[in-house]
Every structure is written in C-alpha cells, then in structure tokens.
Design a protein around this motif. Structure first.
Motif, PDB file in Angstrom:
ATOM      1  N   SER A   1       0.842  -1.083   0.160  1.00 50.07           N
ATOM      2  CA  SER A   1       0.030   0.237  -0.114  1.00 50.07           C
ATOM      3  C   SER A   1       0.770   0.871  -0.180  1.00 50.07           C
ATOM      4  CB  SER A   1      -0.683   0.085   1.067  1.00 50.07           C
ATOM      5  OG  SER A   1      -1.653  -0.549   0.992  1.00 50.07           O
ATOM      6  N   THR A   2       1.599   1.563   0.957  1.00 53.08           N
ATOM      7  CA  THR A   2       3.026   2.790   1.359  1.00 53.08           C
ATOM      8  C   THR A   2       3.827   3.056  -0.649  1.00 53.08           C
ATOM      9  OG1 THR A   2       3.409   1.809   2.979  1.00 53.08           O
ATOM     10  CG2 THR A   2       4.549   3.664   1.876  1.00 53.08           C
ATOM     11  N   LEU A   3       4.003   1.507  -0.770  1.00 56.07           N
ATOM     12  CA  LEU A   3       4.669   1.983  -2.870  1.00 56.07           C
ATOM     13  C   LEU A   3       4.030   2.511  -3.591  1.00 56.07           C
ATOM     14  CD1 LEU A   3       6.315  -1.073  -2.938  1.00 56.07           C
ATOM     15  CD2 LEU A   3       7.473   0.840  -2.912  1.00 56.07           C
ATOM     16  N   VAL A   4       2.152   1.829  -3.614  1.00 60.02           N
ATOM     17  CA  VAL A   4       1.325   2.083  -4.089  1.00 60.02           C
ATOM     18  C   VAL A   4       0.650   4.081  -3.916  1.00 60.02           C
ATOM     19  CG1 VAL A   4      -1.175   2.360  -5.125  1.00 60.02           C
ATOM     20  CG2 VAL A   4       0.255   0.225  -4.551  1.00 60.02           C
ATOM     21  N   ALA A   5       1.355   4.674  -2.646  1.00 59.83           N
ATOM     22  CA  ALA A   5       0.682   6.088  -2.226  1.00 59.83           C
ATOM     23  C   ALA A   5       1.849   6.664  -2.884  1.00 59.83           C
ATOM     24  CB  ALA A   5       0.709   5.810  -0.589  1.00 59.83           C
ATOM     25  N   LEU A   6       3.276   6.327  -3.036  1.00 63.03           N
ATOM     26  CA  LEU A   6       3.752   6.426  -2.814  1.00 63.03           C
ATOM     27  C   LEU A   6       4.224   6.990  -4.666  1.00 63.03           C
ATOM     28  CD1 LEU A   6       6.896   5.195  -1.123  1.00 63.03           C
ATOM     29  CD2 LEU A   6       6.429   7.250  -0.656  1.00 63.03           C
TER      30      LEU A   6
END
Length: 648
Positions: free
Chosen positions: A534-539
């Motif tokens: 989820s963090t990678l997508v958000a970044l």
C-alpha cells in the motif's frame, strides 16, 4: 459433598484455634486475666490434671492442635481441586477479556486520515480523550488480569514454573508479562505530570506500542488477536499514508517574532487546498528533531490566503523554545535572505463543515493560547462578508480574551486590523480583554495592540526541491488504499497458512501440531507485506502528483488579511472595546447581558482554553437553557455550547 463439608469444618476449627491463641496473648497482660488465671491454677492444683497440665493445654497444645488439624486439612484438600482458585482464575481471565475489548477500540480515536470518529462529528483533538480513557481502562484491567494470575500461581506454588514459560502451544505467559510491563511503562510516562514536563520521554516511550502489540499477539494467540486487529490494521495504514503525505518537505516562508516569545510562521500551500476554520496541522522540523511531530492550530483562512497558511506558536516547551532560538539566531545574523528551514507537514485536519458558526450571534471565549482557533474563524467570517456571503454567518460577535500578561495580546496580531478598522457595514465585533496578573498600564485596546503586535519579521529563502502543502488525499483514494491493503493481507495470509501450517486431517498428524506462534508470525508477515504494498502504491501516486509542482517564490505568497482603503479611512471607534486588569471575567454577568447587547435569539458559544473554564461556562449555559425551557415560550433566547480544542 462430604469432602467439602469436612474441609469447611476443619477450616472453621483452625480459625477458632488461631483466634483463641491470639486472644490469649492479648488478654495475658490484663488484671482480669491474672485474677482468673490464679483462681484456675488453685482449683486444678489438687487434681490429677495439676498445674502443669493446665499450662500445657492453654499455652502449648493450641499450636500442636493447629498443626494436626492443618495436616488433616491439607490431606483432604489434595484429593479435591481448589475450587476457589479455579473460580478466581476465571475472574482473572475475564479481566483479560475486558482489557482486550479496550485494546480493540484503543487506536480508533487517534486515526487521522481514516478517522471513524469523523463520521459522528468528533475531530481528532477531541477524540484523543477517548484514547486516554480507553488506555487507562485497558491498563487497569490488564494489571488485574496479570496480578490475579500471579497470585494464583503463588498460592499453588507454581510461580517459578509458569512465570518464565514460553510454551509451544496455548497461552505464552512470558509474552503476556512483557506486554503488561511495556503497557505500564507507556501509561506511566503518559501521565500529565510527565507528559507536560518531559514531553520527549512521553513521545519516545509511546512508540513502545509496537513491542506491546507484538507480544500481546504471542500471548493471546491469533484467535484473540483478530478481535483487536481492525484498529491495528487501520492505524498502520493511516500512519504510513501520513508519512507518505509528509515526505516531500516544504519550507518556512517567513516568521514573525513577538515580544512575548511567540512566533507566527507562514508556510506555502497549494491554491486548491481548502480547509475549515479551527483546523490543525502536524509539523516536524528535522533540524530540531528528526522524529518529533507537534500539532498546531491554523490561524489563517483558506478563503483569504490562497498560497499560504499561518501558524501561531507560543514558545514554552523545549521543542518550541528550540524553534524560537533557531529563528531568533537567523534574525540576529543580519542577512537579507536567511537560509531555508525545511519542515514536514501532515494535515490539515478539521471539521467537515462550518455548521457550528451558523448562528445569529457568536460569543467566543478564549483563555491564553486558546485564542488560536478563533483567529481563523474571524478571518473566515470577514472573507464571507467581503464576498457577499454574509447570510451564512453571524452578524454580531463578542470575543472574550483572557490573558495572564498584557503582552499576550500579541496573539491577536493577525486580526488587529479587523479590530481597529471595522466598518459599520460589516458584522459587529466587540472585544473584551481580561489581563489577570497585571495592574492597569494602558487605557485602551488600541494602545495595547499598537505596543505588542509590532514584531520582527524574518524572510527565508526557498529550496528548489520544496513543495507547497497539498493536504490529505481524497476520501475515495484512502478508501481504495484500505481496500487494497485488506485484499493483499488476506491473500498472503491464506498462502502462508497453506505453506507453513500442515493440513491436519488425520489423527496422527493432529498429534504433531505446529507451534501457536507460527500462526502469529504468519499474521505479522502478511500485515507487513500488505502495508508495504500500500505504501509503494501511495508513493507512486503521490510522486506523479508532485512531479511538476514546486514552490514559486513570490511576494504574493506572503499575504495576510488587510482592510480595504474605505474601511481604514473610517477609523472605527475602538472605544467600544474593553480592557480589564487584575480580574477574571464574570461569565454569569456576560451571559446575561449578551442577548440584550446583540439582539440575537440563536446564540452560539464557543469556548477554547483551560478545562476548568470550559466546565464552568458549560454549567452556566446548561442552567440558563433549563430555566428558559421551564419559563415557556416567553423567553426564547437559547445558547448552544461548543468546546474547541487548541494545539500548540
């Protein structure tokens, strides 16, 4: 049943023997005992029992009898399980379940982006108190659970065997003990006496929640962990989304230093970022601390300032004092353009609407730095009047400002032009200042404002890699991230379970169960992977959004509310504003006069400041409204109370 009755009789007999023996030593020094004892000795001396037999029976035999009866009692008890211990152990388990319920709700009040409390109109600053209450209740129940369990182990002489046990299956007691000790450390350092004086200790020890949650999982097991997992799951997503939002650091455009050791910071924001009055942001300044985040009320209005937002900071604690010294050092350096001060920002977080402002009249009561939320309210209402949207906002406002020192009036700097240059065509504003710890030194509010609101301004340079503040992502975007995280977590949980936990279909395989901590490790691994994805997508999404946007330095960005020339020429008569020294406001008198002074029937009362002040005003309003209700339709004035929470 016979064994139970026998145990009861033996227990009563031991109690009687002990009571008689203790009474003997209590009565022995008295004259009554001496007289009766002499008579008994004289009567029994001629008998076979004799003098020595009496002394043996009275002084020696009770202890021997207690040992004999006690041995019989223990022998019978060995054949019968101790029911009271089992019952008390069940009670200890219930305490643990109550702590589990509190833990399930503990993290929900401190969610910011995915805040569930926002659905019922409770903002972050107000919901934190529910987090405090739940945390205190959880620690209390957990302590009773742990202490009761240790007590049973001690009584049954199993404490050395159980206290350090990390068993293969079932409850892992050592993990529970580590979790309890960690929770106690977190709770103790969060007490107001420590949090206010040693904020760094509170801040860093509070991050031990990671240790607490991991060892709670090992202690309670995966089935109990699913009960508390929703709050942990949402908190993890919320935390990482906030870190992603704050990653592109911005910089301070300018700072104004006031005589009372207060600062006004101006930060760049994107023109599309809109927020409601009383909103707050969380900031981190890496040059002061790379880990600490502090919340502050926004004093500007997004309706007035398209490119900037302002913060008013009262420098009292160690972190804010470090910020003051940093900016003051830059000011004394004498350069025209100071070096940039990077700053990371989360938020803003605020009310979803301005319904709390839609009254005929407003009474604003502020204590000290509690004035900060009202500054954005005043600018919002001013902007609405200038744009012709005055039907949505009150026409008459009275601002009660309570300060310890007269120099604290510098906190009104951002609305000083509004106070001093007010048109009759605008809304009616009356200011009452109460200085509680000084004798009278000036005669008018105008003199006080002119003396203490003239601070020194520092303009900073901007870094080409800095970005304007964009604020939070949309609610739909956060909902999509939460849904994606749930799917990834469930997918990896199922895959890992099939790989590492054997399918126990036969009796033979069921005898060789996997350790209970294997399921716990699978849950943790799946959760970490889901959060990372989820963090990678958000970044990626955030990076694309900011790829072509940087701060364009211009004078138009540093802007504050100014009255129009026609308003300034009117030179509003400031004599109507009041200032009082060495006295506190009489809220009862103010509330009684306010309806007559404003002529409004629907009055909103907003209070921000110390809790005691809020409680006293709320009690007066409750009494007033109840009297209005009893008096019938003749008395139609009603007050609506709103308690605001300031951050500094």
């Amino acid at each position: 049943m016979a064994e139970t009755a026998l145990l009861t009789v033996l227990k009563v007999l031991m109690i009687v023997i002990c009571a008689c023996w203790v009474s003997l030593w209590i009565l022995k020094p008295t004259q009554m005992w001496t007289k009766n004892w002499k008579e008994a000795e004289d009567r029994l001396r001629p008998t076979v029992f004799g003098y020595y037999g009496l002394n043996f029976v009275v002084f020696t035999f009770p202890v021997i009898a207690l040992a004999i009866v006690g041995s019989v009692y223990l022998n019978v008890q060995q054949r019968k399980p101790r029911r009271w211990q089992l019952q008390y152990l069940r009670v200890a388990t219930r305490f643990g379940l109550l702590a589990e319920v509190c833990l399930a709700l503990l993290l929900l009040p401190i969610l910011r982006g995915l805040a569930l409390f926002r659905l019922i109109g409770i903002q972050f600053e107000a919901s934190v108190r529910y987090h405090i209450w739940l945390g205190t209740a959880m620690i209390a129940f957990a302590f009773l659970h742990g202490a009761s369990t240790l007590f049973i182990w001690g009584v049954s002489h199993h404490i050395q065997e159980e206290i350090g046990k990390w068993q293969r299956t079932g409850r892992i007691y050592l993990a529970g003990e580590i979790s309890l000790v960690t929770g106690l450390v977190i709770w103790i350092t969060a007490l107001p006496q420590i949090r206010r004086k040693k904020f760094e200790i509170f801040y860093y020890t509070h991050h031990l929640y990671l240790v607490f949650l991991v060892f709670f999982l090992f202690h309670a097991g995966d089935r109990h962990f699913y009960t508390v997992f929703p709050g942990i799951f949402l908190f993890g997503i919320d935390k990482l989304l906030r870190l992603v939002q704050s990653r592109p650091e911005t910089c301070i455009l300018s700072a104004k230093i006031f005589p009372s050791k207060a600062l006004e910071l101006v930060l760049p924001k994107h023109p599309n970022l809109k927020y409601t009055p009383t909103s707050v942001i969380f900031v981190k300044i890496p040059s002061i601390s790379k880990f600490q985040w502090h919340s502050f009320s926004i004093t500007s209005s997004s309706s007035v300032d398209d490119h900037t937002m302002s913060l008013l900071i009262r420098c009292q604690g160690s972190w804010t004092s470090s910020l003051y010294n940093l900016i003051n050092t830059e000011l004394k350096s004498g350069f025209n353009k100071m070096k940039t001060i990077p700053i990371a920002v989360e938020g803003p977080y605020g009310a979803s609407s301005t319904d709390f402002l839609r009254y005929d009249s407003l009474l604003l009561i502020a204590g000290g730095v509690g004035i900060t939320p009202f500054l954005s309210i005043m600018q919002e209402i001013t902007s609405a009047w200038q744009s012709g949207n005055y039907n949505q906002y009150p026409t008459r406002i009275q601002l009660i400002f309570i300060a310890k020192k007269s120099q604290d009036i510098c906190l009104l700097s951002s609305i000083s032009d509004l106070i001093l240059n007010q048109s009759d065509e605008q809304f009616h504003l009356k200011l009452k200042v109460f200085v509680t710890q000084e004798k009278q030194s000036v005669t008018t509010v105008k003199e006080l404002l002119n003396e203490f609101t003239q601070g020194e301004t520092v303009d900073f340079g901007t870094d080409s890699s800095s970005y304007a503040i964009h604020g939070l992502e949309s609610f739909l975007w956060m909902a999509a991230i939460a849904g994606l995280s749930s799917i990834v977590f469930l997918a990896f949980l199922i895959c890992f379970s099939h790989i590492f936990i054997p399918n126990q279909k036969t009796k033979a395989s069921s005898k060789e169960k996997s350790p209970s901590w294997v399921a716990d490790i699978i849950i943790l691994s799946s959760f970490v992977i889901a959060i990372i994805c989820s963090t990678l997508v958000a970044l990626v999404v955030r990076g694309k959004k900011l790829s072509k946007e940087t701060i364009q330095t211009s004078e138009k960005h540093v802007k504050s509310w100014q009255p129009s020339s026609s308003e300034a020429e009117l030179g509003f008569a400031t004599e109507k504003h009041e200032i009082h020294f060495t006295g506190r406001p009489k809220f009862q008198e103010i509330l009684e006069k306010f309806p007559t002074e404003t002529g409004g029937s629907d009055i909103g009362v907003l209070v921000c400041g110390p809790e005691k002040m809020k409680e006293s005003v709320a009690a007066l309003l409750c009494s007033h409204n109840s009297q209005c209700f009893k008096s019938g339709p003749q008395k139609k004035t009603s007050f609506s109370f709103h308690s605001l929470n300031f951050t500094l």
